[in-house]
Design an enzyme around this catalytic site. Sequence first.
Site, PDB file in Angstrom:
ATOM      1  N   THR A   7      64.574  72.552  55.296  1.00  0.00           N
ATOM      2  CA  THR A   7      63.883  73.598  54.543  1.00  0.00           C
ATOM      3  C   THR A   7      62.972  74.398  55.459  1.00  0.00           C
ATOM      4  O   THR A   7      62.421  73.853  56.411  1.00  0.00           O
ATOM      5  CB  THR A   7      63.056  72.998  53.382  1.00  0.00           C
ATOM      6  N   ASP A  69      66.945  72.167  46.776  1.00  0.00           N
ATOM      7  CA  ASP A  69      67.048  73.491  46.173  1.00  0.00           C
ATOM      8  C   ASP A  69      66.438  73.386  44.793  1.00  0.00           C
ATOM      9  O   ASP A  69      66.780  72.502  44.004  1.00  0.00           O
ATOM     10  CB  ASP A  69      68.484  74.003  46.105  1.00  0.00           C
ATOM     11  N   SER A  70      65.484  74.264  44.538  1.00  0.00           N
ATOM     12  CA  SER A  70      64.708  74.087  43.318  1.00  0.00           C
ATOM     13  C   SER A  70      64.376  75.432  42.691  1.00  0.00           C
ATOM     14  O   SER A  70      64.565  76.486  43.301  1.00  0.00           O
ATOM     15  CB  SER A  70      63.418  73.327  43.642  1.00  0.00           C
ATOM     16  N   GLY A 153      54.121  78.580  45.090  1.00  0.00           N
ATOM     17  CA  GLY A 153      55.095  79.168  44.165  1.00  0.00           C
ATOM     18  C   GLY A 153      54.483  79.467  42.803  1.00  0.00           C
ATOM     19  O   GLY A 153      53.428  80.087  42.695  1.00  0.00           O
ATOM     20  N   TYR A 154      55.135  78.985  41.760  1.00  0.00           N
ATOM     21  CA  TYR A 154      54.716  79.269  40.387  1.00  0.00           C
ATOM     22  C   TYR A 154      53.685  78.264  39.859  1.00  0.00           C
ATOM     23  O   TYR A 154      53.353  78.280  38.671  1.00  0.00           O
ATOM     24  CB  TYR A 154      55.946  79.264  39.463  1.00  0.00           C
ATOM     25  N   ASP A 155      53.183  77.375  40.721  1.00  0.00           N
ATOM     26  CA  ASP A 155      52.258  76.326  40.264  1.00  0.00           C
ATOM     27  C   ASP A 155      51.075  76.852  39.444  1.00  0.00           C
ATOM     28  O   ASP A 155      50.696  76.225  38.449  1.00  0.00           O
ATOM     29  CB  ASP A 155      51.737  75.499  41.454  1.00  0.00           C
ATOM     30  N   ARG A 181      60.370  67.570  42.121  1.00  0.00           N
ATOM     31  CA  ARG A 181      60.669  67.129  43.489  1.00  0.00           C
ATOM     32  C   ARG A 181      60.344  65.630  43.634  1.00  0.00           C
ATOM     33  O   ARG A 181      61.112  64.876  44.216  1.00  0.00           O
ATOM     34  CB  ARG A 181      59.849  67.967  44.484  1.00  0.00           C
TER      35      ARG A 181
HETATM   36  P1  ITT Z   1      64.157  76.580  51.489  1.00  0.00           P
HETATM   37  O1  ITT Z   1      65.401  77.182  50.869  1.00  0.00           O
HETATM   38  O2  ITT Z   1      64.044  76.852  52.949  1.00  0.00           O
HETATM   39  O3  ITT Z   1      64.044  75.123  51.160  1.00  0.00           O
HETATM   40  P2  ITT Z   1      62.789  78.171  49.488  1.00  0.00           P
HETATM   41  O4  ITT Z   1      61.361  78.326  49.091  1.00  0.00           O
HETATM   42  O5  ITT Z   1      63.593  79.433  49.667  1.00  0.00           O
HETATM   43  O6  ITT Z   1      62.866  77.270  50.820  1.00  0.00           O
HETATM   44  P3  ITT Z   1      64.431  77.505  47.211  1.00  0.00           P
HETATM   45  O7  ITT Z   1      65.526  78.426  47.581  1.00  0.00           O
HETATM   46  O8  ITT Z   1      64.785  76.140  46.708  1.00  0.00           O
HETATM   47  O9  ITT Z   1      63.465  77.234  48.438  1.00  0.00           O
HETATM   48  O10 ITT Z   1      63.484  78.238  46.156  1.00  0.00           O
HETATM   49  C1  ITT Z   1      62.553  77.506  45.466  1.00  0.00           C
HETATM   50  C2  ITT Z   1      61.533  78.428  44.827  1.00  0.00           C
HETATM   51  O11 ITT Z   1      61.233  77.916  43.520  1.00  0.00           O
HETATM   52  C3  ITT Z   1      60.220  78.393  45.606  1.00  0.00           C
HETATM   53  O12 ITT Z   1      60.162  79.399  46.588  1.00  0.00           O
HETATM   54  C4  ITT Z   1      59.203  78.587  44.489  1.00  0.00           C
HETATM   55  O13 ITT Z   1      59.079  79.949  44.165  1.00  0.00           O
HETATM   56  C5  ITT Z   1      59.851  77.858  43.319  1.00  0.00           C
HETATM   57  N1  ITT Z   1      59.428  76.442  43.326  1.00  0.00           N
HETATM   58  C6  ITT Z   1      60.178  75.346  43.677  1.00  0.00           C
HETATM   59  N2  ITT Z   1      59.458  74.219  43.610  1.00  0.00           N
HETATM   60  C7  ITT Z   1      58.222  74.589  43.220  1.00  0.00           C
HETATM   61  C8  ITT Z   1      57.026  73.883  42.981  1.00  0.00           C
HETATM   62  O14 ITT Z   1      56.941  72.580  43.181  1.00  0.00           O
HETATM   63  N3  ITT Z   1      55.959  74.583  42.585  1.00  0.00           N
HETATM   64  C9  ITT Z   1      56.021  75.909  42.401  1.00  0.00           C
HETATM   65  N4  ITT Z   1      57.090  76.663  42.624  1.00  0.00           N
HETATM   66  C10 ITT Z   1      58.209  76.013  43.029  1.00  0.00           C
END
Ligand code: ITT
Length: 194
Positions: A7, A69-70, A153-155, A181
Amino acid sequence: MELVLATNNKNKVKEMKAMLGKYFPDILSMGEAGLQIEIEETGSTFAENAYIKACAVCEKTGKPALADDSGLRVDFLCGEPGIYSARYAGVEQNDAKNIEKLLEKMKGVPQEARTADFTTTLCLCFPDGRVLYTEGNTSGRILTEKRGENGFGYDPVFFSFDLQKSFAEATESEKNAVSHRGRALQKMVSLLEE
Ligand code: ITT
């Protein structure tokens, strides 16, 4: 066992290291493994994207690689932003703009219709070709304004039903105990123990 976290998201690295540290003394971020690559997420599901990231890092490093992926799925928005959570507002990884767009779309939506969940699919790829997947979810609702300073993120706009506060108001260990996660990582550890 050495493990590379596939990541580029520093917040994910921090959470994953905190949770996996006791099981894997040798956890490396991509930078620590000497890898600086952007991996294009061309999949149409969380699982496909997790596989793409884990597989690419495993091939390049020759070590087991774990990808996450989240995303956030909002019921009123039929599952949006989903796999597009990181780039919801058009720009990669702009948390403030993503939240702004989400709050705008949810303007006027009553509390009972603001339910949402975070979901994670983890994919662990081994150099010998074995692949393991786990999933984790956590439920809550979208607040009408930001609350708290922690997390990413959206926390700040995600009110956790488990914690009865926003993820950004929670400490890292409180969040990890109930988060999508955290739950997916607990399942992955159990699978590995088996
Ligand atoms: P990598 O692909 O390099 O792992 P990324 O941030 O682009 O990094 P994702 O494509 O999985 O990862 O997108 C996940 C998004 O979802 C992340 O950027 C946040 O906006 C949101 N997200 C995921 N987990 C979160 C969390 O625990 N708290 C808040 N927002 C979250």
